[in-house]
Write a protein that holds these residues in place. Structure first.
Motif, mmCIF file in Angstrom:
data_model
loop_
_atom_site.group_PDB
_atom_site.id
_atom_site.type_symbol
_atom_site.label_atom_id
_atom_site.label_comp_id
_atom_site.label_asym_id
_atom_site.label_seq_id
_atom_site.Cartn_x
_atom_site.Cartn_y
_atom_site.Cartn_z
ATOM 1 N N LEU A 101 28.939 96.833 134.863
ATOM 2 C CA LEU A 101 28.810 95.727 135.822
ATOM 3 C C LEU A 101 27.365 95.620 136.303
ATOM 4 O O LEU A 101 26.802 94.515 136.376
ATOM 5 N N SER A 102 26.744 96.765 136.603
ATOM 6 C CA SER A 102 25.348 96.769 137.063
ATOM 7 C C SER A 102 24.419 96.168 136.012
ATOM 8 O O SER A 102 23.489 95.415 136.333
ATOM 9 N N GLY A 103 24.688 96.486 134.739
ATOM 10 C CA GLY A 103 23.876 95.952 133.659
ATOM 11 C C GLY A 103 23.994 94.438 133.547
ATOM 12 O O GLY A 103 22.993 93.740 133.349
ATOM 13 N N ILE A 104 25.210 93.929 133.687
ATOM 14 C CA ILE A 104 25.437 92.477 133.620
ATOM 15 C C ILE A 104 24.770 91.786 134.807
ATOM 16 O O ILE A 104 24.125 90.737 134.659
ATOM 17 N N GLU A 105 24.909 92.372 135.984
ATOM 18 C CA GLU A 105 24.297 91.787 137.185
ATOM 19 C C GLU A 105 22.766 91.798 137.090
ATOM 20 O O GLU A 105 22.103 90.866 137.555
ATOM 21 N N LYS A 106 22.215 92.841 136.488
ATOM 22 C CA LYS A 106 20.770 92.912 136.325
ATOM 23 C C LYS A 106 20.273 91.857 135.347
ATOM 24 O O LYS A 106 19.230 91.230 135.542
ATOM 25 N N LYS A 107 21.038 91.636 134.294
ATOM 26 C CA LYS A 107 20.643 90.709 133.238
ATOM 27 C C LYS A 107 20.849 89.251 133.648
ATOM 28 O O LYS A 107 20.012 88.384 133.375
ATOM 29 N N TYR A 108 21.981 88.971 134.318
ATOM 30 C CA TYR A 108 22.339 87.581 134.628
ATOM 31 C C TYR A 108 22.480 87.319 136.126
ATOM 32 O O TYR A 108 23.102 86.350 136.527
ATOM 33 N N GLY A 109 21.882 88.195 136.938
ATOM 34 C CA GLY A 109 22.082 88.117 138.388
ATOM 35 C C GLY A 109 21.761 86.759 138.990
ATOM 36 O O GLY A 109 22.518 86.232 139.814
#
Length: 240
Positions: A101-109
């Motif tokens: 989830l953190s990776g997705i939020e970092k990429k598409y935040g």
């Protein structure tokens, strides 16, 4: 003889096992091929539809479309969900947590935040529209003479958002109200009040009679589709 029967039974058993094993292998290959053809993407649960489903949009701004999920309590608005699908068939889905989830939020935040802002606005927009107040519509006077130019109507929107108001004039004929062949429609902003005029000679065709207006107050969802309506009637208007 018993040995021959036993040998035949063993041969049949081996043959059956071979067929079962072969079928299982075919099924496994088909399942693997199916999974190869599926697509896995990440979606934001953006809103609840008017019929109670969950509307999901891709977090990757390059992707278009979305998916509808059952609102069975598994997910809620704001959840980030990974969905594996083939065409319109959802194979599996799960809510992302932790490092993924953190990776997705970092990429598409940035895009996710914009989507959430839109989702919150949509939710508040539709919640406000569930409480629709009828517009007040009144004529400035009840009795008019044919030589007068107009019937003047005051309309006020009592809602905290733009509302459509349709005026359908009706004439009393043999004790029953019949629609005239025309109507008037206006959009009113929040708490807006307007005055409109209808020509006695043109709109009412210069004909005596008892009239009224059927008033339909209409609100719309965030996409501009009709959402809800309420109907009321004005008092009688006499033209003589």
């Amino acid at each position: 003889m018993k040995k021959i029967i036993s040998a035949i039974a063993m041969s049949l058993g081996v043959l059956a096992l071979g067929v079962f094993t072969q079928a299982s292998e075919v099924e496994a290959k088909a399942s693997a091929k199916y999974m190869q053809d599926t697509t896995t993407e990440v979606f934001l649960v953006q809103s609840v539809t008017s019929d109670g489903y969950l509307d999901c949009a891709p977090v990757n701004p390059k992707l278009k479309g979305g998916y509808i999920l059952d609102n069975d309590g598994k997910y809620k608005v704001g959840d980030i969900v990974e969905i594996t699908y083939w065409n319109d068939d959802i194979k599996k889905s799960h809510k992302l947590t932790g490092k993924k989830l953190s990776g997705i939020e970092k990429k598409y935040g940035s895009h996710i935040n914009k989507m959430m802002d839109k989702s919150i606005a949509s939710d508040e927009f539709n919640k406000a529209r569930k409480n629709l107040a009828k517009a007040s519509v009144n004529t400035t006077k009840a009795n008019h003479k044919l030589k007068e130019k107009n019937v003047t109507i005051a309309i006020k929107n009592h809602n905290k958002y733009e509302t459509g108001v349709e005026l359908q004039p009706q004439k009393k004929i043999n004790g029953k109200w019949k629609n005239e062949s025309w109507y008037d429609f206006n959009f009113l902003d929040s708490a807006e009040k307007i005055y409109i005029k209808h020509s006695i000679d043109h709109d009412f065709m210069g004909k005596k009679g008892t009239y009224r207006y059927k008033v339909t107050t209409i609100n719309y969802d965030i996409k501009g589709n009709e959402y809800k309506e309420k109907i009321s009637y004005t008092g009688q208007i006499n033209i003589h």
